[in-house]
Design a protein around this motif. Sequence first.
Motif, mmCIF file in Angstrom:
data_model
loop_
_atom_site.group_PDB
_atom_site.id
_atom_site.type_symbol
_atom_site.label_atom_id
_atom_site.label_comp_id
_atom_site.label_asym_id
_atom_site.label_seq_id
_atom_site.Cartn_x
_atom_site.Cartn_y
_atom_site.Cartn_z
ATOM 1 N N LEU D 72 1.011 -1.455 0.130
ATOM 2 C CA LEU D 72 0.092 -0.078 -0.097
ATOM 3 C C LEU D 72 1.050 1.306 -0.153
ATOM 4 O O LEU D 72 0.405 2.469 -0.062
ATOM 5 C CB LEU D 72 -0.851 0.080 1.323
ATOM 6 N N THR D 73 2.212 1.101 0.096
ATOM 7 C CA THR D 73 3.122 2.224 0.148
ATOM 8 C C THR D 73 4.150 2.363 -0.737
ATOM 9 O O THR D 73 4.584 3.479 -1.004
ATOM 10 C CB THR D 73 3.766 2.148 1.688
ATOM 11 N N LEU D 152 -1.882 6.933 3.303
ATOM 12 C CA LEU D 152 -3.346 6.740 2.584
ATOM 13 C C LEU D 152 -3.644 7.896 1.397
ATOM 14 O O LEU D 152 -4.304 7.546 0.582
ATOM 15 C CB LEU D 152 -4.589 6.567 3.756
ATOM 16 N N LEU D 359 -3.502 -11.444 1.330
ATOM 17 C CA LEU D 359 -3.630 -10.531 2.592
ATOM 18 C C LEU D 359 -3.634 -11.268 3.932
ATOM 19 O O LEU D 359 -3.032 -10.664 5.023
ATOM 20 C CB LEU D 359 -4.916 -9.691 2.312
ATOM 21 N N TYR D 363 -1.172 -9.936 6.636
ATOM 22 C CA TYR D 363 -1.589 -9.215 7.639
ATOM 23 C C TYR D 363 -1.706 -10.104 9.017
ATOM 24 O O TYR D 363 -2.084 -9.490 10.134
ATOM 25 C CB TYR D 363 -2.694 -8.520 7.497
ATOM 26 N N SER D 466 -6.007 -4.573 -2.151
ATOM 27 C CA SER D 466 -4.966 -5.025 -1.363
ATOM 28 C C SER D 466 -4.884 -4.322 0.009
ATOM 29 O O SER D 466 -4.049 -4.400 0.778
ATOM 30 C CB SER D 466 -3.338 -4.440 -1.884
ATOM 31 N N ASN D 467 -6.052 -3.727 0.233
ATOM 32 C CA ASN D 467 -6.280 -3.305 1.740
ATOM 33 C C ASN D 467 -7.378 -3.985 2.596
ATOM 34 O O ASN D 467 -8.363 -3.981 1.997
ATOM 35 C CB ASN D 467 -6.583 -1.764 1.576
ATOM 36 N N ALA D 470 -10.276 -2.283 3.811
ATOM 37 C CA ALA D 470 -11.161 -1.735 2.475
ATOM 38 C C ALA D 470 -11.952 -3.106 2.239
ATOM 39 O O ALA D 470 -13.085 -2.853 1.830
ATOM 40 C CB ALA D 470 -10.300 -1.256 1.582
ATOM 41 N N ALA D 518 -11.289 2.416 7.486
ATOM 42 C CA ALA D 518 -10.655 2.143 6.137
ATOM 43 C C ALA D 518 -9.993 3.613 5.839
ATOM 44 O O ALA D 518 -9.188 3.557 4.831
ATOM 45 C CB ALA D 518 -11.901 1.768 5.189
ATOM 46 N N GLU D 522 -3.377 2.937 9.151
ATOM 47 C CA GLU D 522 -2.351 2.898 8.111
ATOM 48 C C GLU D 522 -1.815 1.563 8.180
ATOM 49 O O GLU D 522 -1.659 0.876 9.169
ATOM 50 C CB GLU D 522 -1.365 3.906 8.649
ATOM 51 N N PRO D 523 -1.153 1.098 7.238
ATOM 52 C CA PRO D 523 -0.295 -0.070 7.144
ATOM 53 C C PRO D 523 0.569 -0.303 8.395
ATOM 54 O O PRO D 523 1.261 0.716 8.680
ATOM 55 C CB PRO D 523 0.262 0.073 6.035
ATOM 56 N N MET D 527 -2.695 -1.734 11.463
ATOM 57 C CA MET D 527 -3.528 -2.609 10.602
ATOM 58 C C MET D 527 -3.783 -4.024 10.971
ATOM 59 O O MET D 527 -4.670 -4.781 10.938
ATOM 60 C CB MET D 527 -3.131 -2.230 9.241
#
Lengths: 283, 337, 355, 599, 338
Positions: D72-73, D152, D359, D363, D466-467, D470, D518, D522-523, D527
């Motif tokens: 995500l970054t 984000l 994911l 995560y 990828s979130n 979300a 959402a 932040e990652p 998260m």
Amino acid sequence: MRFLSDLWRILRHDKGALIGGAIVLLYCLAAIFGPIFVEVGNEQDASQAYLAPSWEHPLGTDSLGQGVLSQIIVGTRPIMIVGVLSAVITVFIGVAIGLLTGYVGGAADTVIMRITDIFLTIPGLPLIIVLASVINTTNPVVLALILSITAWAGLARAIRSQAMSLRSREFVEAAKLQGVSLSNMIGRQLLPNVGPYVAIHFLLAITGAIYASVGLFLLGIAPISGNNWGIMINLAMAQGALYTTDSAFYLFSPMAAIVILQVAFVFFSRALDSVFNPRLRVQ
Amino acid sequence: MHIEDQTLLEIDDLTVAFGDGAGSVRAVENVSLSVAAGEIYALVGESGCGKSTLAYSMLQIVPQPGRVIGGDIRFRGRGMVAMPKRDLNALRGAELAMVFQGAMNAFNPVVTIGAQVDHILQAHPEVFSDLKEGREHFDHLLELVQLSPKRIWKAFESQLSGGMKQRVAIAVALLLKPSVVILDEPTTALDVLNQRLVIDILKDLHRDLGVTIVFVTHDLAVVAEVATRVAVMYAGRLVETGTVEEIFKAERRHPYVEALINAIPSVLDAGLTVRPIGGAVPNLADLPAGCRFAPRCRSVEDLCRQTEPPLLGDGGGHLVACHVANREIVPMEVSKA
Amino acid sequence: MVSYVLKRLAMSLLIIYIVISLSFFMIRMMPGNPMAALESQLRMQGGLSEVEIQQRINAIYSVTPDAPVWEQYLRYVWGAVRGDLGRPITNPGTTVVAVIAEALPWTIMVVAVSLIISFIIGIAVGAVMAAFQNSRFSQAMTFVVSFLSAVPSYLVAIALLYVLTSVYQVFPSGGAYGVDVTPGFNGQYLLSVLYHAILPIAASVITSFGGWALGMKGSAVSVLGAEYVRAAESRGLSDRRITQSYVGRNSMLPMVTQLALSVGFMFGGSVFIETYFQYPGIGFYMIQSVGQRDYSLMMGCFVLITVSVIITNLLVDLLYPLVDPRIANPAARARATDQAADPDQEVLPAGGSMA
Amino acid sequence: TAGTAGGGSPAGNSGGDAAGTAAAGDSSKFLTFFPCCSWGTTWSYNPYNVNQLGIQNDFISMRLAIVKSPSLTEFIPQLADKWAVENGKLNVHLRDDAKWQDGTPVTSKDLHDTAILNGLRGDGFWSDITGVDVVDEKTVAFTLKEGQPESLAKLDILNSIRPYPSSVYGKLVTDGLKQDVVKYFRTLQQSPEQAAKLPEFKRMGDAFKNLAQLKVDKLIGNGPFRLENITTKEAKLVKWTDFWDADKIKFAGIRYLNGATQTVYPQLFSGNVHLSNVYMPPPILNRWKTTPDSNTALPLGFGFTIVFNSNQKPLDSKAVRQALAYVIPRQQISEAAYGTDEAAGGTWKEVNTGISPTLEQIYLKPEQLEKLNKYPVDPAKATALLQGEGFTKKGDQWIKPDGKPFTLTFTANAETTDIVTSFNSAAKALTAFGIKSEVNATSGAQQDADQHNGDFQAGMAFVGGSNPIAMYNSLLGPGYNFTRLGNYAGKRGIGFGPKKNVPGLGEVDLASTIDRQARTVEPGDEMNKQVWNWAQLVNEEVPYIWYATKVYQFPFSTKEFTNWPPLGDNKSSELWDIISADMNGGLSLAMQQGYITPK
Amino acid sequence: MSLLDVQNVTHTYDTGNGRPVLHNVELSTQEGEIVALVGESGCGKTTLGRLIAGLHEPSGGSISFEGSDIAGLKGKRRTEWRRQVQMVHQDPYGSLNPGLTIGSTLAPGLLRHKLANRRTVQAEMITLLQQVGLDATPAFLQRYPHQLSGGQRQRASIARAISLQPKLIVADEVTSMLDVSMRVAILDLLLSFQRERGIGFVFISHDFGVVRYFAQGGRIAVMFYGHIVEEGPVEELIKTPSHPYTHMLLQAIPVPDPVLVRKRDAEGGGSERLVGEPATKGCVFSNRCPLVQDVCRKEAPPLEDIGTGHRTACFFHDEIPPLKHLAADGASPQAARS
Ligand SMILES: Nc1ncnc2c1ncn2[C@@H]1O[C@H](COP(=O)(O)OP(=O)(O)OP(=O)(O)O)[C@@H](O)[C@H]1O
Ligand SMILES: Nc1ncnc2c1ncn2[C@@H]1O[C@H](COP(=O)(O)OP(=O)(O)OP(=O)(O)O)[C@@H](O)[C@H]1O
Ligand SMILES: [Mg+2]
Ligand SMILES: [Mg+2]
């Protein structure tokens, strides 16, 4: 009884009609008894998908590994129900309106004929598609009503013109002089005389309704729910059956089921035509 | 009547059948007769006894599935059954013309009468090399049948009344000055006045143009009015032929003819003597044995139920097919002259 | 005559008015309202947040939904009268009429060409069948032709697709012309158009010429048996003349009458065919918009199909006297067909009576 | 915070060797690409139109940057070559050599105007910023909202803004409009209710209406390809020689096909289509495998789920939903639609968290995953659960406590045939278990409306991205669940909630909580923590069942084109991962890097 | 009180060309009386018959049955009248419903008018068939019209008409579609009902022979384009017609005797003006009348009594020449033979 013997006489001489009649009968039996004897099982096995025809599955299997033939047999009933129901509605409305307006005449006739004019002009299939997409139903009665939305008008027209010419026929006048009631007049004097036309139209209305209803399922306009040929083709098409040779049976079997039925109806109606045709009856 | 006695049309032992196999019927069976120039020849009989079929066969236009299965028709000595189509077409209309029964459906509904007349003229350029000449002739004929040419030329069939159509059809038949005109029931379905008009026209045409007329009818009164010679048919067979006087007045005659005459209530008197003929014409597919009229005949005898009576004459042209009537005479087979 | 034309015109306008009204109410009867439909459309398009979706909808539909129905109705009808059927829900940047204007010519082309071809083939085959009425050939043809006319067009479309675009990739599987040509009056473009139209046309010809052939056969057989044909024979007319002016003309008449009626049916059938061949005609747009719930476009297509049919019928009615000279006045025909409909003469279109 | 230069080296490095081998190829060849259904029967070149042309994408118009997947970054620069956050502002610098296809340079005004106009339609990045301003010819500054997580905001801005030429759309941008947009979004961030009543909002609506209806005759992009011609079936994209990396692109253009999904199959088999991404049912996949030169890349975790209407009896009961989870054979229904073929990715992956397997790996820890209920097919457990709720079995059929038979209808979009197939399969399994079930496949719109309105029993949802938060939000958030906005405002949707006891969070208002997360989580550790919370909730309560992963593949042919982005062991790679998350962007990226060359 | 009274009836068909088909027609019949209507095709005979039978309502004038206007009849009385006036049609093929057996053709009327009940209806029908000379077996009741000959059909339709025990039967050209051989039998059958049951007849025909045979002792009304131009007792009217149109009709009849024909033809006598449209002014027949004079073209002659119930609408009825060939004694073919 006389009708049946006449029918048999004609069928004996017209092979096409005989075969047609037999096939129609077969389909009717399949529609009535099929679901009792044949079952589309609930177990499924993806490894059994798209099998070639075998003893167990004479027409191969579909994407869920279930027999195509049994699905076709089970799918006969909903198609026939909608077809017959729609034809009944079409014929009932068409004949009732046609005979009444044709025989009674007057202002009601003018008004109703203008209404049929409208229904005759509006192209049927697009209207059916529009209605089916708005109403979005799986209920066979509603579906049949939608399918008959314009079909009755042509019949009403034809019946009316026949009723009008019957009205001044001598035997109708004679019956009138006998003081027969309106219901006797319509039901006994007029109806049998338009009977042949009605019977043939009934068959054609079935084929028409099947044509349109399968089309609706095929295009996915009617909700895909349950099991019928249109849905089968729809799913087959969607799963790319058109493009793999393994699934030819899966795709073409329901198509063949429809084509055979439609053709059988047409050939059978030819025999009915001969039975009822007064010219052939006179001698 | 300078061409009298010259045989124009000769029907020789003609048999016409509809269909083949078990279901076939012989609408005309072993019929022989000859029409001489200048005659008005009437074919009489009840409905369904093969009059129209006989008339059609004279032009070789028997409708499907009918066909000639025996005998021949000769026009001026030329056999027509085996005649090539081209020659037949040359004869049709030009030498032999026909007015159809009812005449209601004798015209193409979507082409004007005038155009149809032109079609005929064009098909036979040998008769009128000039189209105009032919058209003028037609105008003349229309006047003869008491119609106004102006209206008829542009009219469609649907715009004419029944009586008018009948007369136009007669005029069209005469267009190419044929030597024989065959009329199938020209007066049936017309009322008394139109019938009279047609009768008078036929007589006039015969007198003025010298045309030979063969006509079919079931009305004996019309026969008496118009015909010079008569053939009576019953169930596909000829039962009696002779001059009109012989038919109406001779002593020896077929019981059927007699019964027919007696069955007509006449305006001439209160007609208490009229008597119906019982029964009906037999079904051609299911004929009785022996004489076909036997079941309805008043003077029937056993013999009648067994053998069919031959058509016999007593020397003259008056032929009768009846065992009873012919008992007195010296049997003499009709000569095929 | 004039009053008849006026009457017909009035009737036609009435029908158009009814169809337009129907279309107005249908649009409002659809599950959810147009906004919901748009919302779904946007959501299916993907990549937009809920807020974005609402923003867009609010923006596009900021005006009328709150107005009373009758006002909206009047506005709609008045718009339709001026040739404005609104904007497609899925494409507010254009108008329904503009979309249809692009699609309609393709449909008209395919319908007209296939109608003409199937009419000609059907009439020819029917005439031959009638001429050799009881022959084996005719019996075999009758079978073939009855068979073909009973097969639903969409199944033929699927079969053609299978054979000609999948097994043998002979024809394109969709589109009206190729991307490599520039639209305009040039050979390349016209060829491309033809190439793309062949399958849709073939599908409808295959299923519809049989009806014509059977109708023509019936008609010709009854004319052949008609007395006036024998009368013509008795007058020594040549076979050619009899075939042309007597048999041909009279047996064609009911066919020509039928031609007009079948236009409506062909437009209906084109819906299936265009969808399967992805041919961008009005039927294709209609089905697509059904799928996308683009109600305004869907009903626009419906209105336009109806109008096309009405106009064709009207034209045929007015032109009919040219074909049948007896009818100087079309009103007379209307009356005649009203009163003396002979069911035996009727040609039933393929697929039965859904026309 | 310090500015981070984007994903480092574009082009050059990774594509170097590829470019070398491609020299032999026939560079006049067109690549045929069939992504299915990019544009409808009608289309517009105007991106603000509802029915924008689907190929107004990274082949033709570039985005600022493309996010690496599933990160995500990390970003790969596209139109922007530099960006940095300074003083609460995200400064974005555009490439100096970027040009529009009409020859004019791409300037900061284009980006600025696009940002304003995107605001009219409510693009998500406006919830992260409070303003946008031109800094210089090539730089635009986005003022971040107070407390806005930087990462984000970058994701929202860089990965999603695709600038359009100001020469076409800029005339609609006025100072007044800009003020309206800024004011509206400031208010929206505080109070959505108030924002909707603003006159500014109304003016924005009017402006957007004009914008959406703007008729655009020509597509002016800035990407490597120019749109030359288009029909309903096909678009012809021609290589634009003035593109900055034009020399890396080795073919003349792209035939970009459109139309019904199935029509691609024969073209793939014959090699006429070089690349596609459509759903391939098992028999097609089998045939593809045996086709010469065939290759398949497999995408990342996207998935399909069965969603229950937790608002309707008897599905409102957790036990009943769990029972259904024990009965529905997830593997079987997945394989019915996607097959069993290992080469095609061994399609089925067990998912018990409600997010994609990829994911899950990122995560969640393996021991966490172990703790979750796996819901194996187990009729006995299901029976026990149902009996516990008062259900009885009469003959072959389960009877609800109210005495009526327990039947279930699956609602599906008829166009997604794979889902219909899976649902059919599920329905059969349920019927066999004694819950008479059927599938009602309707139009997509109908299905969508039904699910929003809560007029369904079991429905469908596509989940991806990828979130992970979300991903949860897309099902449990207010879009589908207790909708607040728009047409379905006040409808219950899937009806899960409104309040639930979420592990680690306690009793919360479900939809608004996940929605807020959402936009703010932040990652990182935070998260990871939240994902675990939600995973437990979904696993326990079963508001939906994830049943299929890798639902489509990327078949590509090496018959005419070679040097495709490399495939790793599991038939994927970094580039393919990007492609699978963002097809056109990823492919455009690959082409810019010199991949895909004619043989 | 007469059985039927047609007063001043005028009729125009809606679907026609607007020209009246009947003009001020006056006609009445007594119980058991036979009135014959003759005239050329299209003169309105059938129309008048249908009006009398109540199949249409006249556009003007009134028709009374047993003293009451049929237009005003209601309820029971209407049913009663309906029963008492019947019609036999011209076409034996068209007047029986091809789809119904003879039994189901006959039964509804009997049941409807309570002349039989469900149990007795079959026996009743068999009696009826016997009365009309048909093979009266239950099997016959099951036959369809197409299984019968023309004569049998006409008998069946007569059976239907008499089944309701009517007082008046309108017989419209009942024999014209039948073969000559069957005509007399049908006429005799109808006559037997007139004699035995006193049923009155309105007998429509254009064949004077048939009329003379059937309507002996009754009356003839001659119609010309919707006008009754002459009316009188059968014998008197036929022997001494008092209207030039009647004269023309009689003159036109073909004579079934070649000898007589020759004789008549030798005497000459043209066939001019046999057909043609009616005059719109003055006497309707003036266009075609051989005796026409100026006054006829200006003024329409009224239908006036010229003695014992004989009425004519001609100014010059005295000047009509005698019908030579009809007057000749022993002129009938039957007579000629003996
Ligand atoms: N097309 C046909 N097919 C079969 N049989 C036919 C056909 N035409 C006539 N017939 C038969 O031939 C016989 C004679 O018919 P035809 O028409 O010659 O009689 P007709 O004497 O002219 O009778 P009408 O007076 O009714 O005209 C009839 O019994 C009929 O059944
Ligand atoms: N239903 C009708 N509609 C319009 N006109 C009609 C109708 N019936 C009869 N006519 C017309 O009325 C006139 C009289 O007809 P009607 O049938 O009474 O004559 P008719 O004397 O019985 O003739 P025919 O001897 O031919 O039977 C004719 O000109 C006819 O065309
Ligand atoms: Mg005949
Ligand atoms: Mg009459």
